[in-house]
Design an enzyme around this catalytic site. Structure first.
Site, PDB file in Angstrom:
ATOM      1  N   ASN A   1       9.470  -2.227   4.691  1.00 35.39           N
ATOM      2  CA  ASN A   1       8.645  -2.312   5.897  1.00 35.39           C
ATOM      3  C   ASN A   1       8.548  -3.725   6.456  1.00 35.39           C
ATOM      4  O   ASN A   1       7.471  -4.321   6.552  1.00 35.39           O
ATOM      5  CB  ASN A   1       7.250  -1.762   5.610  1.00 35.39           C
ATOM      6  CG  ASN A   1       7.287  -0.400   4.965  1.00 35.39           C
ATOM      7  OD1 ASN A   1       7.051  -0.263   3.772  1.00 35.39           O
ATOM      8  ND2 ASN A   1       7.621   0.617   5.743  1.00 35.39           N
TER       9      ASN A   1
ATOM     10  N   ASN B   1      -5.089   1.375   0.292  1.00 34.52           N
ATOM     11  CA  ASN B   1      -4.621   2.743   0.451  1.00 34.52           C
ATOM     12  C   ASN B   1      -3.517   3.008  -0.566  1.00 34.52           C
ATOM     13  O   ASN B   1      -2.487   2.338  -0.520  1.00 34.52           O
ATOM     14  CB  ASN B   1      -4.085   2.970   1.873  1.00 34.52           C
ATOM     15  CG  ASN B   1      -3.857   4.436   2.177  1.00 34.52           C
ATOM     16  OD1 ASN B   1      -4.233   5.300   1.395  1.00 34.52           O
ATOM     17  ND2 ASN B   1      -3.242   4.715   3.308  1.00 34.52           N
TER      18      ASN B   1
ATOM     19  N   ASP C   1       1.432  -3.547  -6.171  1.00 30.17           N
ATOM     20  CA  ASP C   1       1.236  -3.132  -4.782  1.00 30.17           C
ATOM     21  C   ASP C   1       0.832  -4.337  -3.929  1.00 30.17           C
ATOM     22  O   ASP C   1      -0.114  -4.276  -3.142  1.00 30.17           O
ATOM     23  CB  ASP C   1       0.208  -2.008  -4.666  1.00 30.17           C
ATOM     24  CG  ASP C   1       0.213  -1.361  -3.277  1.00 30.17           C
ATOM     25  OD1 ASP C   1       1.271  -1.373  -2.622  1.00 30.17           O
ATOM     26  OD2 ASP C   1      -0.844  -0.854  -2.853  1.00 30.17           O
TER      27      ASP C   1
ATOM     28  N   HIS D   1      -1.791  -9.961   3.879  1.00 30.73           N
ATOM     29  CA  HIS D   1      -2.235  -9.946   5.281  1.00 30.73           C
ATOM     30  C   HIS D   1      -2.892 -11.278   5.622  1.00 30.73           C
ATOM     31  O   HIS D   1      -3.558 -11.888   4.786  1.00 30.73           O
ATOM     32  CB  HIS D   1      -3.240  -8.819   5.526  1.00 30.73           C
ATOM     33  CG  HIS D   1      -2.640  -7.453   5.497  1.00 30.73           C
ATOM     34  ND1 HIS D   1      -1.728  -7.026   6.436  1.00 30.73           N
ATOM     35  CD2 HIS D   1      -2.817  -6.419   4.635  1.00 30.73           C
ATOM     36  CE1 HIS D   1      -1.365  -5.782   6.160  1.00 30.73           C
ATOM     37  NE2 HIS D   1      -2.009  -5.398   5.075  1.00 30.73           N
TER      38      HIS D   1
END
Length: 427
Positions: free
Chosen positions: A95, A287, A314, A318
């Site tokens: 991503n 999430n 994970d 950000h």
């Protein structure tokens, strides 16, 4: 490089030296000798109280943001964070911008980490732009070196597309990784649906969304494969980031059937429950969301009985503009590379050997990577750590600071990594 590590405890179930305290001599990128009172002539000597060594750790789920979002993380900073977290190999999600759906982007990332202290493995997208519509050229990407296929942060929603992906990848002996979430059921959701979400007035994300999609994925896996493929030595489907008790039981039953499936959980999932979001800390917005005490207990049972194969960071970086907002506007995600081992040590309930196994041999098996041996003559791909050392997480080597653990006291510290003839120490 000639390096002598004195009096280090070997933690590796597959090693003949497991549990023993030995000297370790590394020379020219290989383990030259394991023994007692080895000669250190011409070698750099490292000696640390309580030091342990294991094969280098592997993280199966890391978002690097490069290319496209380098202000959040780039390939240099993600390798630095990984090394400080004890990881010598990491799997990057597709991503980025552009999404990893072409050989050009795949090769750009793979070559960036070639020969470095931290090896970069790249998971390619199942669909173009990870939008869930048109397939990528998976055969070409597989032959170009994609370690697995996943739409990463975008779970595959279309059942027919998911089925055809399984049928497409199985003959290639390639791995599909998917995080189960029915996004119609979690639309606008902010946290786990439960008592706390009701009390603070937040739209909930029901565990049912994970469990329904996981049921679908496992049924489609069973439908797609002939019985003869059930006992494959490696999984065809890897379930990312389990978070609910029912989901753990679904995977347990699938494994009992012999389905070629594996799964992981995020280390941070072990540290919090949904009630911890009562103060609206956006660093706890993840999430899948932190769920109930009962779910957390089931995750620990799943780790202990082997239902859950691996622990991942994970790592999801950000910037301030994405996290320092009202809770319902903030992005999901925690940076986790530097704290994954400590959280697993503190909260999993596993023995040290089993924690290490879920960071080393288990992910290597799932990803079809060669085993790393702690044996004379083997390549020196090693992580050094002090499992009982308490330390304060004061500085992150990630470009982003979206973690609830900065300034917190943790237990279990990485002291160094050795790989590809290179070394770093954090003594």
């Amino acid at each position: 490089m000639k390096l002598l590590i004195r009096s280090v405890r070997i933690v590796d179930k597959k090693s003949a030296f497991n549990g023993q305290v030995k000297d370790l001599l590394v020379e020219d990128g290989k383990i030259k000798e394991i023994g007692s009172q080895l000669s250190g002539d011409g070698a750099e000597v490292v000696e640390v109280d309580g030091l342990c060594v294991s094969p280098g750790w592997v993280d199966m789920r890391v978002a690097s943001r490069d290319p496209g979002f380098e202000h959040k993380e780039d390939l240099t900073s993600v390798r630095a964070a990984a090394a400080h977290g004890g990881f010598t190999e990491i799997v990057l999600l597709p991503n980025s911008q552009p999404v990893v759906h072409s050989k050009d982007t795949l090769n750009y990332i793979r070559q960036s980490g070639q020969g470095g202290l931290v090896k970069l493995h790249v998971a390619a997208a199942v669909t173009r732009n990870a939008e869930g519509a048109d397939f990528t050229e998976m055969i070409d990407l597989h032959h170009a070196g994609a370690i697995a296929f996943t739409d990463g942060e975008h779970p595959v929603q279309n059942a027919d597309l998911f089925l055809k992906t399984i049928q497409y990848l199985a003959p290639l002996n390639a791995l599909l990784m998917n995080r189960p979430e029915d996004r119609q059921l979690t639309l606008y959701g902010q946290m786990h649906e439960g008592v706390t979400s009701t009390l603070i007035g937040m739209k909930g994300m029901p565990a049912l969304a994970e469990e329904m999609m996981l049921t679908r994925d496992l049924k489609l896996l069973e439908y797609a494969l002939e019985k003869s493929m059930y006992q494959s030595d490696v999984p065809t489907l890897h379930i990312s980031l389990l978070s609910s008790a029912v989901a753990v039981e679904l995977v347990r039953q699938a494994k009992q059937k012999g389905l070629p499936v594996s799964c992981d959980i995020a280390a941070h999932q072990l540290a919090f429950e949904d009630k911890d979001l009562i103060d609206f800390d956006t660093n706890l917005k993840v999430n899948p969301p932190f769920r109930s005490a009962e779910d957390l207990s089931a995750l620990k049972v799943g780790l202990a009985d082997g239902t859950i194969d691996a622990i991942v960071s994970d790592h999801n970086p950000h910037d301030e503009e994405s996290k320092n907002l009202e809770f319902d506007h903030a992005d999901f995600g925690i940076t986790g590379l530097e704290t994954a081992f400590a959280l697993a040590t503190m909260h999993s309930g596993l023995s040290l050997e089993n924690v290490v196994e879920k960071l080393t041999s288990a992910p290597r098996h799932i990803l079809r990577l060669s085993e790393v041996e702690l044996a004379e003559g083997a390549n020196a791909n090693l992580t050094f750590f002090t499992p009982d050392e308490e330390w304060t997480f004061e500085k992150t080597y990630s470009k982003s600071r979206n973690t609830p653990f900065l300034g917190q006291k943790l237990k279990g510290k990485v002291k160094g990594v050795v790989n590809n003839g290179k070394q770093e120490w954090y003594l």
